[in-house]
Design a protein around this motif. Structure first.
Motif, PDB file in Angstrom:
ATOM      1  N   LEU A  37      64.893  52.967  67.347  1.00  0.00           N
ATOM      2  CA  LEU A  37      64.770  54.098  67.827  1.00  0.00           C
ATOM      3  C   LEU A  37      63.459  54.308  68.951  1.00  0.00           C
ATOM      4  N   PHE A  38      62.310  53.365  68.786  1.00  0.00           N
ATOM      5  CA  PHE A  38      61.694  53.415  69.775  1.00  0.00           C
ATOM      6  C   PHE A  38      62.017  52.804  71.360  1.00  0.00           C
ATOM      7  N   GLU A  39      62.772  52.157  70.582  1.00  0.00           N
ATOM      8  CA  GLU A  39      62.882  50.959  71.873  1.00  0.00           C
ATOM      9  C   GLU A  39      63.801  51.522  72.709  1.00  0.00           C
ATOM     10  N   GLU A  40      65.149  51.938  72.617  1.00  0.00           N
ATOM     11  CA  GLU A  40      65.780  52.901  73.261  1.00  0.00           C
ATOM     12  C   GLU A  40      65.164  54.202  73.687  1.00  0.00           C
ATOM     13  N   ASN A  41      64.000  54.671  73.609  1.00  0.00           N
ATOM     14  CA  ASN A  41      62.650  55.377  73.859  1.00  0.00           C
ATOM     15  C   ASN A  41      61.795  54.835  75.050  1.00  0.00           C
ATOM     16  N   GLY A  42      62.104  53.553  75.063  1.00  0.00           N
ATOM     17  CA  GLY A  42      61.460  52.808  76.244  1.00  0.00           C
ATOM     18  C   GLY A  42      59.964  52.084  75.613  1.00  0.00           C
ATOM     19  N   GLU A  43      60.120  52.315  74.917  1.00  0.00           N
ATOM     20  CA  GLU A  43      58.445  51.913  73.657  1.00  0.00           C
ATOM     21  C   GLU A  43      58.745  51.642  72.830  1.00  0.00           C
ATOM     22  N   THR A  44      58.405  49.793  71.801  1.00  0.00           N
ATOM     23  CA  THR A  44      58.191  49.556  70.675  1.00  0.00           C
ATOM     24  C   THR A  44      57.361  50.325  69.473  1.00  0.00           C
ATOM     25  N   PHE A  45      57.499  50.228  68.894  1.00  0.00           N
ATOM     26  CA  PHE A  45      57.195  50.717  67.417  1.00  0.00           C
ATOM     27  C   PHE A  45      55.840  50.767  67.115  1.00  0.00           C
ATOM     28  N   SER A  46      55.708  49.263  67.201  1.00  0.00           N
ATOM     29  CA  SER A  46      54.153  48.860  67.063  1.00  0.00           C
ATOM     30  C   SER A  46      53.237  49.541  68.638  1.00  0.00           C
ATOM     31  N   ALA A  47      54.102  49.151  69.618  1.00  0.00           N
ATOM     32  CA  ALA A  47      53.307  50.048  70.671  1.00  0.00           C
ATOM     33  C   ALA A  47      52.119  51.532  70.571  1.00  0.00           C
ATOM     34  N   TYR A  48      53.811  52.291  70.552  1.00  0.00           N
ATOM     35  CA  TYR A  48      53.723  53.453  69.822  1.00  0.00           C
ATOM     36  C   TYR A  48      52.547  53.636  68.865  1.00  0.00           C
ATOM     37  N   VAL A  49      52.401  53.479  68.102  1.00  0.00           N
ATOM     38  CA  VAL A  49      51.253  53.577  67.017  1.00  0.00           C
ATOM     39  C   VAL A  49      50.054  53.257  67.449  1.00  0.00           C
ATOM     40  N   THR A  50      49.512  52.014  67.985  1.00  0.00           N
ATOM     41  CA  THR A  50      48.567  51.328  68.968  1.00  0.00           C
ATOM     42  C   THR A  50      47.853  52.480  69.314  1.00  0.00           C
ATOM     43  N   ARG A  51      49.680  52.843  70.488  1.00  0.00           N
ATOM     44  CA  ARG A  51      48.983  53.956  71.392  1.00  0.00           C
ATOM     45  C   ARG A  51      48.462  55.469  70.903  1.00  0.00           C
ATOM     46  N   LEU A  52      48.678  55.461  69.997  1.00  0.00           N
ATOM     47  CA  LEU A  52      48.905  56.631  69.116  1.00  0.00           C
ATOM     48  C   LEU A  52      46.885  56.232  68.368  1.00  0.00           C
ATOM     49  N   ARG A  53      46.756  55.514  68.217  1.00  0.00           N
ATOM     50  CA  ARG A  53      44.987  55.436  67.423  1.00  0.00           C
ATOM     51  C   ARG A  53      43.967  55.045  68.726  1.00  0.00           C
ATOM     52  N   MET A  54      44.622  54.911  69.585  1.00  0.00           N
ATOM     53  CA  MET A  54      44.034  54.400  70.385  1.00  0.00           C
ATOM     54  C   MET A  54      43.555  55.688  71.305  1.00  0.00           C
ATOM     55  N   GLU A  55      44.528  56.412  71.096  1.00  0.00           N
ATOM     56  CA  GLU A  55      44.321  58.044  72.204  1.00  0.00           C
ATOM     57  C   GLU A  55      43.172  58.651  71.383  1.00  0.00           C
ATOM     58  N   TRP A  56      43.270  58.644  69.422  1.00  0.00           N
ATOM     59  CA  TRP A  56      42.429  59.792  68.607  1.00  0.00           C
ATOM     60  C   TRP A  56      41.227  58.814  68.560  1.00  0.00           C
ATOM     61  N   LEU A  57      41.147  57.026  69.032  1.00  0.00           N
ATOM     62  CA  LEU A  57      39.706  56.452  69.635  1.00  0.00           C
ATOM     63  C   LEU A  57      39.093  57.098  70.185  1.00  0.00           C
ATOM     64  N   ARG A  58      39.531  57.563  71.634  1.00  0.00           N
ATOM     65  CA  ARG A  58      39.234  57.476  72.864  1.00  0.00           C
ATOM     66  C   ARG A  58      38.153  59.066  72.508  1.00  0.00           C
ATOM     67  N   ARG A  59      38.940  59.943  71.663  1.00  0.00           N
ATOM     68  CA  ARG A  59      38.729  61.079  71.798  1.00  0.00           C
ATOM     69  C   ARG A  59      37.455  61.295  71.095  1.00  0.00           C
TER      70      ARG A  59
END
Length: 346
Positions: A269-291
């Motif tokens: 589901l995530f790969e077809e949307n252009g981003e791996t599952f792990s990359a999506y989770v990491t990105r959300l965590r990084m965005e939260w941490l930056r905030r």
């Protein structure tokens, strides 16, 4: 534990432990098992090991199964008889990552249901298609003769638009391509293939006929018209990730178990949307941490504490991924984004 007999193949190909390598028909029958051991045969061997399903025989119907399987590269054909039972694709079994389609035509009516309340009613002699990539249960009546084909979506993807959206569909009798597919499957199920190359050719023939039948099915066209199925599942997965973002054990498997689909399906589901599952989770965590690093209300908190709260298990992984995302150390981000107060950077 009762001794369960090894299934027998029609030729001297490798037996039991791996249907995956057997290119000859393999036969199984509870009549070859002592009556006292038949339930163990179903619960511990036939169901979870051979067909990837948890079996629950009807206690009011003497348990019996007689079946012939032919495993091919990317497909499996089967035919046989069974007593009344419920076969379930459980959360635990979804861990095998299989999201093949099952195309089944039994001699008696049956029903497939999911925990989400979806239901597929199949009349006698009709054909049902459903996915092994989701939790589901199929209810068979007593003394049911069945014919089925299990086929990998990868063999169909180039020929059937939106094949990954299929979860359940009913195909009424009379489709010539479907009849031809089952006739061909019946034929090859009785004969050794003899080579891996031959197996791939036979599987491709089955996939071609299946694709033609699926593309011509009115019910499938209606179902694929709502390609929102896949979009809805992706949205549900993202919602579940948000709710579990701070848990270190968060994974495609935990999300899949929550949604009733396989881990591999979640990843697709995530790969077809252009981003791996792990990359999506990491990105959300990084965005939260930056905030958090730029929030003046959080300046009293150590960066390491925030990292652990975000779901990271160790600081080295956190620091490496933070630098990769933002091109600087977490402490530098905090100094730039919250210069107005004394900061404990570690």
């Amino acid at each position: 534990m009762p001794q369960v007999p090894t299934p027998t193949a029609d030729t001297s190909v490798p037996q039991a432990a791996g249907l995956a390598g057997a290119l000859a028909p393999v036969r199984f029958s509870t009549s070859d098992v002592p009556e006292a051991d038949r339930m163990a045969f179903a619960l511990e061997f036939y169901g979870p090991v051979l067909v990837g399903l948890e079996l629950a025989p009807d206690p009011d119907d003497p348990f019996s199964i007689s079946a012939c399987f032919l495993q091919l590269p990317g497909a499996m054909v089967a035919q046989g008889h069974a007593s009344a039972l419920v076969s379930t694709r459980t959360t635990a079994l979804l861990a095998d990552g299989v999201d093949d389609l099952i195309i089944c035509r039994p001699a008696r009516a049956y029903r497939v249901t999911t925990p989400q309340g979806h239901s597929l009613e199949i009349g006698a002699g009709q054909t049902g298609v459903w996915s092994l990539g989701q939790r589901s249960s199929a209810l068979l009546q007593p003394d049911t003769a069945f014919r089925s084909v299990q086929i990998s979506r990868s063999l169909l993807r180039a020929m059937v638009p939106n094949v990954d959206d299929i979860d359940m569909v009913h195909i009424a009798p009379g489709d010539p391509m479907l009849d031809l597919m089952f006739a061909y499957a019946d034929l090859v199920a009785e004969h050794p293939i003899g080579s891996e190359e031959g197996g791939r050719i036979v599987a491709a023939h089955i996939a071609d006929l299946t694709a033609l039948a699926l593309k011509g099915a009115a019910g499938l066209r209606e179902g694929l018209g709502r390609s929102s199925v896949r979009a809805a599942r992706l949205a549900a997965a993202k919602t579940a990730i948000q709710a579990a973002l701070h848990r270190p054990e968060l994974s495609a498997a935990t999300i899949g178990a929550q949604l009733g689909i396989s881990a591999r399906y979640v990843q697709l589901l995530f790969e077809e949307n252009g981003e791996t599952f792990s990359a999506y989770v990491t990105r959300l965590r990084m965005e939260w941490l930056r905030r958090m690093l730029g929030d003046p209300r959080q300046t009293h908190r150590r960066i390491s504490d925030l990292a652990f709260e975000a779901g990271f298990r160790d600081l080295s992984t956190f620091n490496r991924q933070f630098r990769r995302h933002f091109g600087e150390a977490p402490s530098a981000t905090r100094r730039q984004r919250a210069p107005w107060s004394a900061i404990r950077a570690e």
